[in-house]
Design an enzyme around this catalytic site. Structure first.
Site, mmCIF file in Angstrom:
data_model
loop_
_atom_site.group_PDB
_atom_site.id
_atom_site.type_symbol
_atom_site.label_atom_id
_atom_site.label_comp_id
_atom_site.label_asym_id
_atom_site.label_seq_id
_atom_site.Cartn_x
_atom_site.Cartn_y
_atom_site.Cartn_z
ATOM 1 N N LYS A 82 0.750 -1.148 0.044
ATOM 2 C CA LYS A 82 0.137 0.068 0.051
ATOM 3 C C LYS A 82 1.079 1.282 -0.014
ATOM 4 O O LYS A 82 0.390 2.522 -0.745
ATOM 5 C CB LYS A 82 -1.025 -0.018 1.274
ATOM 6 C CG LYS A 82 -2.178 -1.044 1.032
ATOM 7 C CD LYS A 82 -3.288 -0.844 1.884
ATOM 8 C CE LYS A 82 -4.385 -1.645 1.578
ATOM 9 N NZ LYS A 82 -5.406 -1.629 2.482
ATOM 10 N N LYS B 111 -4.537 -8.502 -6.657
ATOM 11 C CA LYS B 111 -6.092 -8.809 -5.906
ATOM 12 C C LYS B 111 -7.174 -7.709 -6.328
ATOM 13 O O LYS B 111 -6.791 -6.566 -6.629
ATOM 14 C CB LYS B 111 -5.891 -9.274 -4.420
ATOM 15 C CG LYS B 111 -6.030 -7.847 -3.722
ATOM 16 C CD LYS B 111 -6.286 -8.331 -2.203
ATOM 17 C CE LYS B 111 -6.429 -6.862 -1.799
ATOM 18 N NZ LYS B 111 -6.972 -6.901 -0.259
ATOM 19 N N LYS C 91 -10.894 -2.529 -3.777
ATOM 20 C CA LYS C 91 -11.912 -1.358 -3.577
ATOM 21 C C LYS C 91 -11.083 0.123 -4.096
ATOM 22 O O LYS C 91 -11.775 0.744 -4.898
ATOM 23 C CB LYS C 91 -12.249 -0.911 -2.451
ATOM 24 C CG LYS C 91 -12.958 -1.756 -1.367
ATOM 25 C CD LYS C 91 -13.422 -1.203 -0.383
ATOM 26 C CE LYS C 91 -13.676 -1.901 0.910
ATOM 27 N NZ LYS C 91 -12.425 -2.481 1.572
HETATM 28 N N1 AQP Z 1 -9.768 -9.798 -3.563
HETATM 29 C C1 AQP Z 1 -10.261 -10.180 -2.586
HETATM 30 N N2 AQP Z 1 -10.438 -11.723 -2.395
HETATM 31 C C2 AQP Z 1 -10.772 -12.151 -1.175
HETATM 32 N N3 AQP Z 1 -11.116 -11.636 -0.059
HETATM 33 C C3 AQP Z 1 -10.859 -10.275 -0.179
HETATM 34 N N4 AQP Z 1 -10.917 -9.314 0.852
HETATM 35 C C4 AQP Z 1 -10.688 -7.984 0.208
HETATM 36 N N5 AQP Z 1 -10.369 -8.052 -1.317
HETATM 37 C C5 AQP Z 1 -10.389 -9.621 -1.235
HETATM 38 C C6 AQP Z 1 -11.317 -9.549 2.247
HETATM 39 O O1 AQP Z 1 -12.369 -8.543 2.394
HETATM 40 C C7 AQP Z 1 -12.159 -8.293 4.037
HETATM 41 C C8 AQP Z 1 -12.236 -6.704 4.127
HETATM 42 O O2 AQP Z 1 -11.098 -6.228 3.576
HETATM 43 P P1 AQP Z 1 -10.817 -4.603 3.785
HETATM 44 O O3 AQP Z 1 -12.043 -3.880 3.254
HETATM 45 O O4 AQP Z 1 -10.751 -4.491 5.134
HETATM 46 O O5 AQP Z 1 -9.353 -4.368 3.399
HETATM 47 P P2 AQP Z 1 -8.642 -5.103 2.046
HETATM 48 O O6 AQP Z 1 -8.267 -6.156 2.282
HETATM 49 O O7 AQP Z 1 -7.641 -4.268 1.812
HETATM 50 O O8 AQP Z 1 -9.719 -4.652 0.896
HETATM 51 P P3 AQP Z 1 -9.608 -3.732 -0.340
HETATM 52 O O9 AQP Z 1 -10.777 -4.016 -0.988
HETATM 53 O O10 AQP Z 1 -8.226 -4.156 -1.005
HETATM 54 O O11 AQP Z 1 -9.499 -2.407 0.239
HETATM 55 P P4 AQP Z 1 -8.561 -1.298 -0.054
HETATM 56 O O12 AQP Z 1 -8.666 -1.149 -1.627
HETATM 57 O O13 AQP Z 1 -8.959 -0.116 0.344
HETATM 58 O O14 AQP Z 1 -7.210 -1.710 0.439
HETATM 59 C C9 AQP Z 1 -10.957 -8.784 4.605
HETATM 60 O O15 AQP Z 1 -11.377 -10.138 5.062
HETATM 61 C C10 AQP Z 1 -10.147 -9.200 3.296
HETATM 62 O O16 AQP Z 1 -9.446 -10.372 3.400
#
Ligand code: AQP
Length: 341
Positions: free
Chosen positions: A119, A202, A205
């Protein structure tokens, strides 16, 4: 195995750092619902807004995203009576225990966290201190409830290991068995949903390309168009899972199909093996629309009454505090912090 003296309790959170994606839904939320419905655990689910602000969030958008995420939880099947549903910042015990854990976690441990490296990227000197300390606050989110199990996607595995390290070091340093060694629950065909544009990244968001992800609020046309344009290779689909090795984009679409259909990858490939993507993609789009559109319709309905969402979050926060406050008080006592009440 969780230690026997702890109540079987599930905690997990999602950041309101943008709209919910299919990755969040398949990797996390769908399992949250199953664990609630199975009834073997007390289930606590959180919109982790304090984590979201580790990177810049427009205040108005953060408020909306938090409410929309709450609507997403409910629309996906979380019942705010059977589960505790709240936003993190309304329960100050998270940040208070987080500070104690900042003092337990070691710099060397934190520096190994790959999500910080991903990040912060090349600009780590300019990243917030909060982004670096994020996993210690995540440990506090979990351990403030003595949670025994945490359902998450694959990307959170390392943070869960850190949570166990923090609990073990606290227990060791203060000669106690106060915190459980929490078990991650990483299960299903879609524990790591990948970007639709790049099978090595991956689905996220915050990906700058909206075409890389399916948002839970996308309409049928957008879902179909994103799947139609998803990157693939020119080969037909294999009949067995081994045939997906070295084909990350193909594997991703098959995993998504299997997770949405609640079937194994092998069962899906037994049916679709030999088909070209031109035939498989419309099947996947139909299935995705079928599964996701009732959720997005219900989210839109719930979003028409933000005061009701705020009431649900406030009530959830009260119930969460009733568990977290005595645990924090005991942690303060163990550390030797004077409490007058
Ligand atoms: N691509 C993914 N596949 C499977 N699981 C996922 N999770 C996130 N992306 C995937 C799971 O969703 C939960 C919440 O995640 P989060 O919102 O706390 O943070 P993150 O993992 O950093 O998700 P994002 O979408 O990638 O957010 P941003 O872009 O803001 O960093 C977790 O259980 C995660 O494993």
């Amino acid at each position: 195995m969780a230690q026997p003296q702890f109540t079987p309790r599930v905690f997990s959170g999602i950041q309101p750092s943008g709209g919910l994606t299919l990755g969040n839904y398949l990797g996390a939320m769908k399992r949250f619902v199953t664990m609630q419905d199975e009834g073997s655990f007390e289930t606590i689910y959180c919109m982790v807004d304090l984590h979201a602000i580790t990177v810049w969030q427009d205040p108005g958008k953060l408020t909306r995203a938090t409410r929309e995420l709450c609507a997403g939880f409910i629309a996906a099947g979380i019942d705010p009576e059977r589960s505790i549903l709240f936003n993190q910042s309304q329960v100050p015990e998270h940040a208070q225990l987080g500070w104690i854990f900042n003092c337990v976690a070691r710099m060397g441990w934190m520096k190994r966290m790959t999500q910080f490296k991903d990040k912060a990227g090349k600009n780590a000197e300019n990243a917030s201190l909060g982004l670096f300390g994020y996993p210690a606050l995540m440990a506090a989110d979990i351990l403030a409830y003595h949670a025994t199990h945490v359902p998450v996607g694959e990307d959170q595995k390392q943070h869960l290991e850190l949570t166990r390290d923090i609990a073990a070091k606290f227990n060791h340093d203060y000669e106690t068995e106060f915190f459980p060694l929490t078990e991650p629950v990483i299960e299903g065909a879609a524990t790591r949903v990948m970007s639709l544009r790049d099978g090595s990244k991956k689905m996220s968001k915050s990906d700058p390309s909206d075409m890389a992800r399916i948002n839970m609020t996308d309409d049928a046309e957008a879902i179909a168009s994103k799947i139609r344009k998803a990157r693939t290779d020119p080969e037909a689909l294999p009949s067995e899972a081994a045939g997906l090795n070295d084909r990350p984009e193909a594997r991703n679409l098959v995993n998504i199909y299997a997770a949405l259909a609640d079937r194994t990858v092998d069962a899906v490939l037994a049916e679709v093996g030999g088909k070209q993507f031109s035939e498989f993609k419309p099947m996947l789009a139909d299935l995705a629309v079928d599964k996701l559109s009732p959720i997005s319709t219900e989210m839109a309905r719930l979003m028409q009454d933000p005061a009701e969402i705020d009431r649900i979050l406030g009530r959830g926060a009260e119930r969460a505090r009733a568990i977290a406050a005595p645990i924090l008080a005991q942690a303060y006592d163990i550390v030797g912090l004077v409490r007058s009440a």
